[in-house]
Design a protein around this motif. Structure first.
Motif, PDB file in Angstrom:
ATOM      1  N   UNK A 172       0.815  -1.228   0.000  1.00 39.50           N
ATOM      2  CA  UNK A 172       0.000   0.000   0.000  1.00 39.50           C
ATOM      3  C   UNK A 172       0.846   1.276   0.000  1.00 39.50           C
ATOM      4  N   UNK A 173       2.186   1.125   0.053  1.00 35.92           N
ATOM      5  CA  UNK A 173       3.068   2.289   0.173  1.00 35.92           C
ATOM      6  C   UNK A 173       3.565   2.801  -1.178  1.00 35.92           C
ATOM      7  N   UNK A 174       3.166   2.131  -2.246  1.00 39.56           N
ATOM      8  CA  UNK A 174       3.556   2.504  -3.610  1.00 39.56           C
ATOM      9  C   UNK A 174       5.076   2.517  -3.781  1.00 39.56           C
ATOM     10  N   UNK A 175       5.715   1.494  -3.235  1.00 42.95           N
ATOM     11  CA  UNK A 175       7.158   1.356  -3.362  1.00 42.95           C
ATOM     12  C   UNK A 175       7.487   0.518  -4.595  1.00 42.95           C
ATOM     13  N   UNK A 176       8.659   0.760  -5.143  1.00 43.83           N
ATOM     14  CA  UNK A 176       9.073   0.009  -6.334  1.00 43.83           C
ATOM     15  C   UNK A 176       9.404  -1.432  -5.955  1.00 43.83           C
ATOM     16  N   UNK A 177       9.421  -2.268  -6.983  1.00 50.99           N
ATOM     17  CA  UNK A 177       9.756  -3.682  -6.769  1.00 50.99           C
ATOM     18  C   UNK A 177      11.170  -3.810  -6.216  1.00 50.99           C
ATOM     19  N   UNK A 178      12.090  -2.958  -6.694  1.00 53.28           N
ATOM     20  CA  UNK A 178      13.475  -3.004  -6.248  1.00 53.28           C
ATOM     21  C   UNK A 178      13.599  -2.598  -4.782  1.00 53.28           C
ATOM     22  N   UNK A 179      12.820  -1.601  -4.360  1.00 51.18           N
ATOM     23  CA  UNK A 179      12.856  -1.160  -2.958  1.00 51.18           C
ATOM     24  C   UNK A 179      12.363  -2.257  -2.020  1.00 51.18           C
ATOM     25  N   UNK A 180      11.299  -2.931  -2.436  1.00 52.71           N
ATOM     26  CA  UNK A 180      10.760  -4.032  -1.617  1.00 52.71           C
ATOM     27  C   UNK A 180      11.788  -5.150  -1.514  1.00 52.71           C
ATOM     28  N   UNK A 181      12.430  -5.466  -2.626  1.00 50.89           N
ATOM     29  CA  UNK A 181      13.431  -6.538  -2.643  1.00 50.89           C
ATOM     30  C   UNK A 181      14.614  -6.180  -1.735  1.00 50.89           C
ATOM     31  N   UNK A 182      15.079  -4.924  -1.816  1.00 48.57           N
ATOM     32  CA  UNK A 182      16.225  -4.508  -0.997  1.00 48.57           C
ATOM     33  C   UNK A 182      15.882  -4.521   0.491  1.00 48.57           C
TER      34      UNK A 182
END
Length: 404
Positions: free
Chosen positions: A35-45
């Motif tokens: 729900x935070x509209x974070x990128x896929x890369x940010x979630x992975x990191x």
């Protein structure tokens, strides 16, 4: 603030809810659910940082363990592709036979803390604990369970050595102080448990565990490590009675059984030991209750025992069954006479019935004793009433004589 929010969201249990068949598909599911509209890369990191920096979080669920395993696979795959000449990694080779007898390890020390070593937390009244075994007996009970668990742990490593990279074993062995052999021939139980726990991902990916802890054996292994192995090595002796009360001994046997099942060991032998321990504990509880009951009966009859009989009773080992029955000679004789008087007045009493009644009397049956005491009490009441009537009559006679 954004990183903290993302970290908190990942910790909220979303990985378990969105776990898929592969790492990439799971990451896609997390991206869609975020729900935070974070990128896929940010979630992975953020997920990567949490899994590698927080061991508790990494081992808290099968989903986290699985994700960590996938990240490790990616790391190994990346490292492998960077070197075209790199051969397939060698796997561990453990010594196939070893002497299973190190209950706490060759380098472990036993620390006995005195009961005077009390902290502020010990100020509350202690919970009453039952110690049916001496300290030596406790050790004799616990040691076989430790040895059987150690055998199960080592056999588990031997049976799964083909999935353990040699470099993992070498890295672990070099960190031990003192260092241990690469084939674990001199590794104690604590060392092997730590190795499995530190590399739980390797084993979880291959589904080599069994029983109710098949999905996540971490909690079981930590419990056994702390409550059995570590307690044996550094346990506190309670009031000079040893460190294992009856319930603790039962818990040792249960944990040892669970470990053997989980690691695919010889659980039948552990079960047999557990059954023997349970039976012995029950037997001692019954004997203790029986002895307590005898002591209470003897204390109740203390006023009827002469000094010479008391001295004989104190020497318990020299009193046989017939002497024990004579401890209440006074009451026993009166009850016997009372029963024999009844027999004389009841000519129709069957012979077998008489034998049964006499057997109850000789066994000092508590209900016969209570019945006799009740009758004696009723007799006293009758005698009192007769005496009162007699006194009234005598008073009237004396009064009439004075009036004349």
């Amino acid at each position: 603030m954004g990183k903290k929010e993302l970290s908190a969201w990942i910790r909220s249990g979303v990985v378990e809810k969105n776990l898929k068949e592969t790492f990439d598909s799971t990451l896609d599911a997390l991206y869609d659910a975020c729900p935070l509209r974070k990128s896929r890369e940010s979630i992975c990191k953020s997920l990567h940082d949490l899994l590698y920096s927080d061991k508790t979080f990494r081992q808290s669920s099968l989903a986290h363990i699985t994700m960590f395993g996938w990240l490790e696979d990616k790391k190994l795959s990346s490292s492998s592709s960077s070197s075209s000449q790199k051969q397939s990694k060698p796997f561990a080779v453990f010594k196939k036979t070893r002497f299973h007898s190190s209950a706490v390890g060759q380098h472990a020390t036993v620390t006995n803390h005195c009961k005077d070593n009390i902290t502020a937390r010990d100020s509350s009244p202690p919970i009453e604990q039952s110690f049916s075994f001496t300290e030596k007996e406790q050790g004799a009970i616990v040691e076989p369970f430790i040895n059987l668990a150690e055998r199960a742990v080592y056999d588990f490593l031997v049976n799964n050595e083909d999935i353990i990279p040699l470099e993992v074993v070498e890295s672990f062995a070099d960190k031990q102080r003192p260092p241990i052999s690469k084939d674990f021939r001199n590794a104690d139980l604590l060392c092997m448990l730590n190795f499995i726990l530190e590399n739980i991902v390797i084993f979880s990916k291959k589904s080599v565990f069994h029983g109710q802890y098949k999905a996540n054996p971490v909690e079981l292994l930590i419990d056994f490590k702390k409550k059995v192995r570590n307690k044996l090595a550094h346990g506190i002796i309670l009031n000079g009675k040893g460190r294992w009360n009856d319930h603790a001994l039962q818990h040792v046997s249960i944990l040892a059984c669970e470990v053997a099942i989980c690691l695919g060991g010889n659980y039948e032998e552990v079960f047999a030991n557990k059954k023997d321990v349970d039976n012995e504990i029950i037997k001692r509880w019954i004997d203790k209750a029986s002895q307590k009951r005898k002591s209470e009966v003897i204390l109740d009859n203390e006023d009827n025992v002469n000094p010479s009989q008391k001295r004989k009773f104190d020497d318990k080992e020299n009193i046989d069954a017939s002497q024990k029955r004579r401890l209440g000679d006074s009451d026993l004789g009166k009850i016997t006479e009372f029963v024999l008087d009844i027999f004389e007045n009841l000519e129709g009493t069957e012979k077998d019935d008489r034998k049964k009644i006499l057997k109850l009397v000789m066994d000092e049956n508590e209900y016969v004793t209570k019945f006799w005491k009740t009758i004696k009490a009723e007799e006293r009441k009758i005698q009192v009433r007769k005496f009162i009537r007699f006194a009234n009559v005598m008073f009237d006679i004396n009064l009439k004589a004075k009036n004349k």
